[in-house]
Structure formats: structure tokens, C-alpha cells
Design a protein around this motif. Structure first.
Motif, PDB file in Angstrom:
ATOM      1  N   ILE A 294      34.935  48.798  52.695  1.00 52.34           N
ATOM      2  CA  ILE A 294      35.194  49.314  51.347  1.00 52.34           C
ATOM      3  C   ILE A 294      36.672  49.172  50.990  1.00 52.34           C
ATOM      4  CG2 ILE A 294      35.263  51.434  49.972  1.00 52.34           C
ATOM      5  CD1 ILE A 294      32.666  52.267  51.385  1.00 52.34           C
ATOM      6  N   VAL A 295      37.549  49.472  51.943  1.00 54.10           N
ATOM      7  CA  VAL A 295      38.989  49.317  51.709  1.00 54.10           C
ATOM      8  C   VAL A 295      39.314  47.867  51.351  1.00 54.10           C
ATOM      9  CG1 VAL A 295      41.245  49.334  52.839  1.00 54.10           C
ATOM     10  CG2 VAL A 295      39.707  51.277  53.114  1.00 54.10           C
ATOM     11  N   GLY A 296      38.753  46.927  52.119  1.00 52.73           N
ATOM     12  CA  GLY A 296      39.013  45.518  51.857  1.00 52.73           C
ATOM     13  C   GLY A 296      38.486  45.059  50.506  1.00 52.73           C
ATOM     14  N   THR A 297      37.291  45.497  50.134  1.00 55.49           N
ATOM     15  CA  THR A 297      36.705  45.087  48.854  1.00 55.49           C
ATOM     16  C   THR A 297      37.511  45.617  47.678  1.00 55.49           C
ATOM     17  OG1 THR A 297      34.491  45.074  49.859  1.00 55.49           O
ATOM     18  CG2 THR A 297      34.616  45.140  47.459  1.00 55.49           C
ATOM     19  N   LEU A 298      37.890  46.892  47.726  1.00 60.04           N
ATOM     20  CA  LEU A 298      38.705  47.461  46.650  1.00 60.04           C
ATOM     21  C   LEU A 298      40.063  46.771  46.574  1.00 60.04           C
ATOM     22  CD1 LEU A 298      37.900  51.276  47.061  1.00 60.04           C
ATOM     23  CD2 LEU A 298      37.011  49.691  45.350  1.00 60.04           C
ATOM     24  N   HIS A 299      40.633  46.455  47.726  1.00 63.20           N
ATOM     25  CA  HIS A 299      41.912  45.737  47.776  1.00 63.20           C
ATOM     26  C   HIS A 299      41.792  44.391  47.058  1.00 63.20           C
ATOM     27  CE1 HIS A 299      44.273  42.525  49.806  1.00 63.20           C
ATOM     28  NE2 HIS A 299      45.269  43.385  49.709  1.00 63.20           N
ATOM     29  N   ASP A 300      40.704  43.664  47.297  1.00 60.22           N
ATOM     30  CA  ASP A 300      40.519  42.349  46.685  1.00 60.22           C
ATOM     31  C   ASP A 300      40.348  42.460  45.174  1.00 60.22           C
ATOM     32  OD1 ASP A 300      40.623  41.460  49.266  1.00 60.22           O
ATOM     33  OD2 ASP A 300      38.477  41.135  49.473  1.00 60.22           O
ATOM     34  N   ILE A 301      39.622  43.471  44.727  1.00 60.31           N
ATOM     35  CA  ILE A 301      39.431  43.660  43.288  1.00 60.31           C
ATOM     36  C   ILE A 301      40.757  43.964  42.599  1.00 60.31           C
ATOM     37  CG2 ILE A 301      38.340  45.104  41.531  1.00 60.31           C
ATOM     38  CD1 ILE A 301      36.029  45.537  43.501  1.00 60.31           C
ATOM     39  N   VAL A 302      41.530  44.862  43.194  1.00 55.75           N
ATOM     40  CA  VAL A 302      42.807  45.268  42.587  1.00 55.75           C
ATOM     41  C   VAL A 302      43.765  44.078  42.498  1.00 55.75           C
ATOM     42  CG1 VAL A 302      44.876  46.678  42.929  1.00 55.75           C
ATOM     43  CG2 VAL A 302      42.614  47.687  43.248  1.00 55.75           C
ATOM     44  N   LEU A 303      43.901  43.310  43.590  1.00 63.81           N
ATOM     45  CA  LEU A 303      44.834  42.186  43.567  1.00 63.81           C
ATOM     46  C   LEU A 303      44.357  41.072  42.645  1.00 63.81           C
ATOM     47  CD1 LEU A 303      46.254  41.779  47.177  1.00 63.81           C
ATOM     48  CD2 LEU A 303      47.003  43.222  45.292  1.00 63.81           C
ATOM     49  N   THR A 304      43.059  40.920  42.492  1.00 65.51           N
ATOM     50  CA  THR A 304      42.553  39.927  41.540  1.00 65.51           C
ATOM     51  C   THR A 304      42.914  40.317  40.108  1.00 65.51           C
ATOM     52  OG1 THR A 304      40.697  39.378  42.998  1.00 65.51           O
ATOM     53  CG2 THR A 304      40.492  38.763  40.684  1.00 65.51           C
ATOM     54  N   VAL A 305      42.793  41.594  39.798  1.00 66.89           N
ATOM     55  CA  VAL A 305      43.240  42.066  38.484  1.00 66.89           C
ATOM     56  C   VAL A 305      44.744  41.823  38.341  1.00 66.89           C
ATOM     57  CG1 VAL A 305      43.527  44.103  37.020  1.00 66.89           C
ATOM     58  CG2 VAL A 305      41.393  43.771  38.295  1.00 66.89           C
ATOM     59  N   GLY A 306      45.487  41.992  39.437  1.00 67.82           N
ATOM     60  CA  GLY A 306      46.923  41.714  39.408  1.00 67.82           C
ATOM     61  C   GLY A 306      47.228  40.267  39.061  1.00 67.82           C
ATOM     62  N   VAL A 307      46.387  39.334  39.504  1.00 68.58           N
ATOM     63  CA  VAL A 307      46.566  37.925  39.143  1.00 68.58           C
ATOM     64  C   VAL A 307      46.468  37.743  37.631  1.00 68.58           C
ATOM     65  CG1 VAL A 307      45.579  35.608  39.357  1.00 68.58           C
ATOM     66  CG2 VAL A 307      45.750  37.079  41.380  1.00 68.58           C
ATOM     67  N   PHE A 308      45.494  38.406  37.008  1.00 65.39           N
ATOM     68  CA  PHE A 308      45.362  38.335  35.548  1.00 65.39           C
ATOM     69  C   PHE A 308      46.607  38.888  34.857  1.00 65.39           C
ATOM     70  CE2 PHE A 308      40.755  38.084  36.435  1.00 65.39           C
ATOM     71  CZ  PHE A 308      40.402  37.067  35.572  1.00 65.39           C
ATOM     72  N   ILE A 309      47.135  39.991  35.382  1.00 65.27           N
ATOM     73  CA  ILE A 309      48.283  40.624  34.735  1.00 65.27           C
ATOM     74  C   ILE A 309      49.531  39.761  34.872  1.00 65.27           C
ATOM     75  CG2 ILE A 309      49.794  42.640  34.761  1.00 65.27           C
ATOM     76  CD1 ILE A 309      47.430  44.274  35.782  1.00 65.27           C
ATOM     77  N   ILE A 310      49.785  39.231  36.064  1.00 66.99           N
ATOM     78  CA  ILE A 310      51.012  38.477  36.315  1.00 66.99           C
ATOM     79  C   ILE A 310      50.987  37.118  35.621  1.00 66.99           C
ATOM     80  CG2 ILE A 310      52.393  37.371  38.122  1.00 66.99           C
ATOM     81  CD1 ILE A 310      51.565  39.663  39.972  1.00 66.99           C
ATOM     82  N   THR A 311      49.865  36.403  35.704  1.00 68.73           N
ATOM     83  CA  THR A 311      49.792  35.063  35.117  1.00 68.73           C
ATOM     84  C   THR A 311      49.540  35.099  33.618  1.00 68.73           C
ATOM     85  OG1 THR A 311      47.408  34.909  35.590  1.00 68.73           O
ATOM     86  CG2 THR A 311      48.934  34.113  37.285  1.00 68.73           C
ATOM     87  N   ARG A 312      49.116  36.247  33.099  1.00 68.46           N
ATOM     88  CA  ARG A 312      48.769  36.414  31.677  1.00 68.46           C
ATOM     89  C   ARG A 312      47.622  35.501  31.268  1.00 68.46           C
ATOM     90  NH1 ARG A 312      49.700  40.969  31.003  1.00 68.46           N
ATOM     91  NH2 ARG A 312      49.556  40.762  28.724  1.00 68.46           N
ATOM     92  N   ILE A 313      46.769  35.165  32.210  1.00 68.03           N
ATOM     93  CA  ILE A 313      45.553  34.429  31.879  1.00 68.03           C
ATOM     94  C   ILE A 313      44.673  35.315  30.999  1.00 68.03           C
ATOM     95  CG2 ILE A 313      43.423  33.459  32.840  1.00 68.03           C
ATOM     96  CD1 ILE A 313      45.009  32.597  35.259  1.00 68.03           C
ATOM     97  N   GLU A 314      44.093  34.720  29.984  1.00 70.61           N
ATOM     98  CA  GLU A 314      43.289  35.480  29.035  1.00 70.61           C
ATOM     99  C   GLU A 314      42.113  36.142  29.746  1.00 70.61           C
ATOM    100  OE1 GLU A 314      40.411  33.949  25.717  1.00 70.61           O
ATOM    101  OE2 GLU A 314      42.469  33.920  24.945  1.00 70.61           O
TER     102      GLU A 314
END
Length: 314
Positions: free
Chosen positions: A168-188
Motif C-alpha cells: 500500500i505504501v508503494g502504490t500510494l507513493h507511485d500515485i503521488v509522484l505521478t501526479v507530481g509529474v503532471f504538476i512539474i511538466t505542466r502537461i495538460e
């Protein structure tokens, strides 16, 4: 014929020695992502914000001028317009904000055609009203939340308590960092982005289950082996499969990024980053988390009960 080996079968690499660096680093990146989500936010696309999106292609003999298009579009009086060049081949993406009234978006398209028909072809037009965008936000959010809860519930029943918590820790970690990719790259962030997140959740689940299945198998075979040694053995014994899976997936996604076109490029870039995040997480986040959670082997538990002394996790 000799088979290709991307990772040696009998490897004994000490992955767990990096846990004192990777685990705090992942925690910091997760916290930073949450802060960026609250302060900066996602770059929501037309699916969620509403408005009109127009993709222009410069006609032969005409050069796409982004500055001129932006100046002309802002002069329509519909608010701040976003203009983005696509690929450097005369393709331009224009986003007009949501307009009030039933005829608001129609007026946008009329003025756009009047201003750009002479030098550009209209390759794509998308219009989303406020009601539709609101429904998409609601349904998309509910879909992601329910899917993530279903995955976490599956992990809880799939493994023993310690292994389930680590997964569960690993899955939540992956979701959060994936959202971080959207925020940093500003991909729509649009409906395709939700599909990317759910796909990454599935990939993360697959990577974690493979390693933890081997961990559980080795726990039954070796009753008194130190936990760190057992976790290293689990990762090393599945590393060949992990490398092969991540490499083949990466090659496919690189091809999509390079040749898939602008419509799918954002999805492919996020998926590519997600594969890297999930592979890293399965080795350096989910597995080390078992040490901090307090994983015990059955032989170690029995020895601890007989001696009456506490036994270290390592």
C-alpha cells in the motif's frame, strides 16, 4: 543458442543498503508533491475547465506565428487565450476560456474562423460546456478514488499484514509522484491523464506483487534468515524479470513519445515517467518499507518467544 541476459541469474546485490537514502528521499518528494498540488495545482485541460480548443495548421507558404496568433486571439475580447506551438511544423494549439451563455462558444468559433481561415487550416475543434466539464470532474474523481480503494483493498487481502502495508505504501507513493509529474511538466490534465494514472496503478500493482510473492515464498522456505538478507534475495531473484518488463515497456513508450503525435504525447510521457517510478518504488520503497514496518519471520518469532528477548528487525 545463448539467451540474452539483461541481469545475471545468480546476483547478490545489496539493494537494502540504499534504503537509508531512498526511503527519506521518496518521503521528501511525496511531501513536496503534495505542497505543489495545493499551491500550484494541475494544468487542467478543456475537459475539466470547459472552453474551446482549436488546433491550427499553417497552410503551404504560410508560417505559423505564435505571437501574432496570441495577439489576435486576445483581441477577440474572450479573456486570456493560451497559444502553444506543436512540434515546430506549423501546428498551433489555441485554447479559449469558457464563455457565458449558450452562444458563447459559437461566437468564439465564428471569430476564430474569420481571423485565421486565410492562413490556417482548422484540424481539430473541441468545445466543452460548464455542465459537461463539471460532470467530467466529478465522474473522473470518483473513478480514480474507487479504483485506488479497490487496489488497496485487494492488496490488504492478498498479503499478510506487513506485506500488505508495504504494498500500500508503494502504490500510494507511485500515485503521488505521478501526479507530481503532471504538476512539474505542466502537461495538460484531462480524461486521458486519468487513464494514465489508472494504468500506472496497475503497473505498480504488478511490480509489487511479483516481488512480494517471492518474498512470501522465501519466508516460508527460510525461517531464521535475517530480514535484510531475505529482502535482498527476493529482489535479486526477480530482478531479471523486472528489468525485462520495464525495458520492453520503456521502448514501446519511447516510440509513442517520438512518433505517436501530439494527441498522445502527454499520455506517453507520463506513462514513461510512471514506469520509472514504479520500478524504482518496487525495489527501493515498497520492499525497504517492510523493514520499518517490522517484518518478522516465523522462525524469528518463535525464537523471540522462547528467549523472551526482543529481536531487531535486521
Amino acid at each position: 543458442m545463448r539467451l540474452l541476459r539483461l541481469w545475471p541469474d545468480e546476483s547478490h546485490f545489496d539493494f537494502m543498503r540504499f534504503r537509508r537514502v531512498t526511503f527519506p528521499l521518496s518521503a521528501v518528494m511525496s511531501v513536496v508533491t503534495v505542497l505543489l498540488f495545493v499551491t500550484v495545482g494541475l494544468n487542467f485541460g478543456i475537459d475539466f475547465k470547459g472552453g474551446t480548443l482549436v488546433e491550427l495548421q499553417a497552410k503551404p507558404g504560410h508560417t505559423a506565428d505564435v505571437a501574432e496568433i496570441r495577439h489576435t486571439a486576445n483581441g477577440f475580447g474572450f479573456g486570456e487565450t493560451e497559444v502553444q506551438e506543436l512540434g515546430g511544423q506549423g501546428q498551433v494549439l489555441v485554447r479559449f476560456p469558457l464563455q457565458p451563455g449558450e452562444q458563447g462558444q459559437t461566437a468564439v468559433m465564428q471569430k476564430a474562423h474569420a481571423a485565421f481561415d486565410a492562413g490556417y487550416d482548422f484540424r481539430r475543434t473541441e468545445t466543452v460546456g460548464p455542465r459537461v466539464s463539471g460532470e467530467l470532474v466529478q465522474s473522473g474523481t470518483i473513478g480514480v478514488v474507487l479504483s485506488v480503494l479497490a487496489v488497496l483493498l485487494y492488496l490488504w487481502f492478498r498479503f499478510e499484514r506487513e506485506l500488505a502495508l508495504g504494498a500500500i505504501v508503494g502504490t500510494l507513493h507511485d500515485i503521488v509522484l505521478t501526479v507530481g509529474v503532471f504538476i512539474i511538466t505542466r502537461i495538460e490534465f484531462n480524461m486521458t491523464s486519468i487513464a494514465a494514472i489508472l494504468t500506472i496503478v496497475g503497473y505498480s500493482l504488478n511490480e509489487t506483487v511479483v516481488v512480494f510473492d517471492r518474498t512470501r515464498e522465501l519466508m516460508r522456505r527460510y525461517k531464521t534468515i535475517p530480514v535484510v538478507e531475505l529482502l535482498n534475495l527476493s529482489i535479486n531473484s526477480t530482478m531479471s524479470r523486472t528489468v525485462m518488463t520495464s525495458l520492453s515497456t520503456t521502448l514501446s513508450l519511447v516510440a509513442l513519445v517520438l512518433f505517436g503525435g501530439e494527441a498522445i504525447k502527454g499520455f506517453a510521457v507520463v506513462m514513461l515517467c510512471g514506469v520509472v517510478i514504479c520500478t524504482y518504488s518496487a525495489i527501493f520503497v515498497s520492499t525497504p518499507a517492510l523493514i520499518y514496518i517490522g517484518l518478522r519471520l516465523s522462525g524469528a518469532k518463535a525464537s523471540q518467544r522462547e528467549s523472551g528477548l526482543p529481536q531487531a528487525a535486521e
